[in-house]
Design a protein around this motif. Structure first.
Motif, PDB file in Angstrom:
ATOM      1  N   GLU A   1     -95.919 -69.085  54.705  1.00 17.25           N
ATOM      2  CA  GLU A   1     -95.886 -68.136  55.809  1.00 17.25           C
ATOM      3  C   GLU A   1     -95.251 -68.771  57.049  1.00 17.25           C
ATOM      4  O   GLU A   1     -94.965 -68.073  58.019  1.00 17.25           O
ATOM      5  N   LEU A   2     -95.051 -70.103  57.001  1.00 16.44           N
ATOM      6  CA  LEU A   2     -94.459 -70.799  58.134  1.00 16.44           C
ATOM      7  C   LEU A   2     -92.941 -70.766  58.056  1.00 16.44           C
ATOM      8  O   LEU A   2     -92.353 -70.875  56.977  1.00 16.44           O
ATOM      9  N   GLN A   3     -92.318 -70.631  59.216  1.00 11.61           N
ATOM     10  CA  GLN A   3     -90.865 -70.547  59.299  1.00 11.61           C
ATOM     11  C   GLN A   3     -90.197 -71.902  59.066  1.00 11.61           C
ATOM     12  O   GLN A   3     -89.019 -71.960  58.709  1.00 11.61           O
TER      13      GLN A   3
ATOM     14  N   GLU B   1     -92.782 -63.831  54.461  1.00 14.46           N
ATOM     15  CA  GLU B   1     -93.085 -64.958  53.582  1.00 14.46           C
ATOM     16  C   GLU B   1     -91.755 -65.638  53.290  1.00 14.46           C
ATOM     17  O   GLU B   1     -90.813 -64.992  52.820  1.00 14.46           O
ATOM     18  N   TYR B   2     -91.687 -66.930  53.612  1.00 11.79           N
ATOM     19  CA  TYR B   2     -90.427 -67.674  53.482  1.00 11.79           C
ATOM     20  C   TYR B   2     -90.402 -68.387  52.136  1.00 11.79           C
ATOM     21  O   TYR B   2     -91.321 -69.152  51.810  1.00 11.79           O
TER      22      TYR B   2
ATOM     23  N   VAL C   1     -79.794 -64.335  57.056  1.00  8.14           N
ATOM     24  CA  VAL C   1     -80.662 -65.518  57.128  1.00  8.14           C
ATOM     25  C   VAL C   1     -79.802 -66.759  57.360  1.00  8.14           C
ATOM     26  O   VAL C   1     -78.702 -66.881  56.809  1.00  8.14           O
ATOM     27  N   LYS C   2     -80.340 -67.674  58.140  1.00  5.05           N
ATOM     28  CA  LYS C   2     -79.649 -68.938  58.385  1.00  5.05           C
ATOM     29  C   LYS C   2     -80.644 -70.089  58.315  1.00  5.05           C
ATOM     30  O   LYS C   2     -81.737 -69.998  58.853  1.00  5.05           O
ATOM     31  N   VAL C   3     -80.230 -71.165  57.650  1.00  3.01           N
ATOM     32  CA  VAL C   3     -81.064 -72.363  57.547  1.00  3.01           C
ATOM     33  C   VAL C   3     -80.489 -73.447  58.453  1.00  3.01           C
ATOM     34  O   VAL C   3     -79.278 -73.684  58.458  1.00  3.01           O
ATOM     35  N   SER C   4     -81.342 -74.123  59.205  1.00  2.00           N
ATOM     36  CA  SER C   4     -80.923 -75.254  60.043  1.00  2.00           C
ATOM     37  C   SER C   4     -81.802 -76.454  59.723  1.00  2.00           C
ATOM     38  O   SER C   4     -82.913 -76.330  59.212  1.00  2.00           O
TER      39      SER C   4
ATOM     40  N   ARG D   1     -85.567 -75.143  58.957  1.00  7.34           N
ATOM     41  CA  ARG D   1     -85.986 -73.911  59.635  1.00  7.34           C
ATOM     42  C   ARG D   1     -85.213 -72.726  59.069  1.00  7.34           C
ATOM     43  O   ARG D   1     -83.992 -72.797  58.919  1.00  7.34           O
ATOM     44  N   CYS D   2     -85.967 -71.661  58.766  1.00  6.71           N
ATOM     45  CA  CYS D   2     -85.375 -70.443  58.203  1.00  6.71           C
ATOM     46  C   CYS D   2     -85.442 -69.325  59.248  1.00  6.71           C
ATOM     47  O   CYS D   2     -86.526 -68.845  59.595  1.00  6.71           O
TER      48      CYS D   2
END
Length: 407
Positions: free
Chosen positions: A74-76, A60-61, A29-32, A48-49
């Motif tokens: 549920e949104l990225q 599910e984030y 996983v990467k977060v920006s 953003r995930c």
């Protein structure tokens, strides 16, 4: 599918044998963060995930802030609109398969920094005093931030009471680069400038930058600022006259001043000064009268800027108008309270000693390299303020004459 069996190898010891079928490594996983990790209060910020996992149709984030559960969706993407200082922190996420058993890895944390209103800083390169034809660049930067900005440049005028008016430069193209360059400065470029930056959608605008003046000297066919006595430095408590003169002897010009504390002023508002037609007259001069003076037309055109300095003891006598290449430049050191007046002094350019212990400095056959700030210094009386000496190219008449002589 996991299953296990155990065997007793020796008393009180049990060995587990774990068998794994269809086991896969958890997705990475990467977060920006957009538009940047360092943002400003009021911007729209999106986290953003991204999960690098195959075979999962929906996740599910789950978001964490500073190590604690923050939100799930549920949104990225997770958006702050607008972002505030309280939203600053370290964010991470991981995903859980909706309706399934798969889990992702936990991402590394990224830091979101939120500062107060963004500040733009405007600078001028190579310098704010120019001669016609010189290149100049206005450099716009956002303090402590450099990601994703587009820039705009404006000229600034001030009405009575110093109410600022901003006019977008018609020939400036907005873009990611923070430079606005004029390859050949013209007299019309004399003025005061600011810049501003924006980024994001919806757009976030910074405040206007600090003001930066640009003074372009040369010979103007429209008007000339005539100074009496004819020099740029003057003593305190003397009379001084500045007159905007054009070929038609009209009164459509007025003398204006720009000070170091970024104030526009009319001659009539200055202490012990008055404006009659296009002439500004000082009955007495004070050090507070120091500033850049120029002629402004009724339509707002600015011509012939001159940096006038009022000093109490030692001044440099230098020409008001630009010196033409090939001419002779003469500089003198003047003293208000000294007799005789021909004391010997040292002459400097930009801090470098050029000539010492002389009553005047003469430079023959002036070239562009002689352009710069000059001052003089006496060992006992002190030093003068600095004056900018402009050097312009040969005039058309000079070139024609030289050509005729050679022929």
């Amino acid at each position: 599918v996991l299953y296990s069996s155990f065997y007793s190898v020796k008393k009180n010891h049990i060995i587990f044998i774990v068998n794994c079928c269809h086991c896969t490594e958890r997705p990475k996983v990467k977060v920006s963060i957009k538009p940047a990790q360092h943002v400003f209060r009021g911007e729209t910020v999106t986290l953003r995930c991204d999960i690098d996992g195959e075979g999962v149709t929906s996740w599910e984030y789950r978001w964490y802030k500073d190590g604690s559960f923050y939100s799930s969706s549920e949104l990225q993407e997770y958006t702050f609109s607008p972002v505030t200082e309280s939203d600053a922190g370290k964010y991470s996420c991981y995903g859980a398969e909706r309706g399934g058993s798969r889990r992702s890895q936990h991402s590394d944390a990224v830091t979101l920094k939120v500062s107060d209103r963004a500040q733009t800083v405007l600078s001028v390169s190579p310098q704010k005093w120019l001669t016609e034809g010189d290149p100049v660049t206005l450099i716009c930067e956002v303090y402590s931030s450099s990601t994703g900005w587009t820039f705009s440049w404006f000229s600034v005028t001030a009405s009575p009471g110093n109410r600022y008016h901003y006019q977008l430069l018609s020939d400036s193209s907005r873009g990611a680069g923070g430079n606005y360059t004029v390859s050949s400065a013209a007299l019309k470029h004399t003025g005061v400038y600011v810049c501003r930056a924006e980024r994001g959608n919806p757009a976030y605008n910074t405040t206007y930058s600090n003001t930066q003046p640009v003074w372009v000297t040369g010979v103007s066919p429209q008007v000339s600022l005539v100074i009496s006595p004819s020099r740029t430095q003057h003593f305190t408590f003397v009379s001084l006259s500045l007159s905007c003169e054009d070929q038609s002897n009209s009164d459509r010009w007025r003398v204006r001043r720009y000070t170091e504390n970024e104030q526009w002023e009319d001659c009539s508002s200055l202490l012990w000064a008055s404006q009659t037609g296009s002439t500004c007259t000082f009955i007495f001069t004070f050090t507070s009268n120091t500033g850049v003076y120029w002629c402004q037309s009724e339509s707002g055109e600015n011509y012939h800027p001159v940096n006038i300095t009022v000093h109490y003891d030692v001044i440099l006598e230098s020409p008001v108008h630009p010196v033409t290449e090939g001419d002779t430049l003469t500089l003198r050191c003047l003293y208000k309270f000294t007799t005789p007046q021909n004391l010997r002094a040292d002459f400097y350019k930009a801090g470098s000693l050029l000539q010492n212990q002389t009553t005047e400095m003469i430079i023959s056959n002036v070239s562009k390299s002689h352009e710069g700030f000059y001052y003089c210094k006496h060992s006992e009386r002190g030093e003068s303020p600095k004056s900018w000496i402009s050097v312009r190219g040969e005039t058309v008449d000079q070139k024609t004459l030289l050509k005729s002589v050679l022929v």
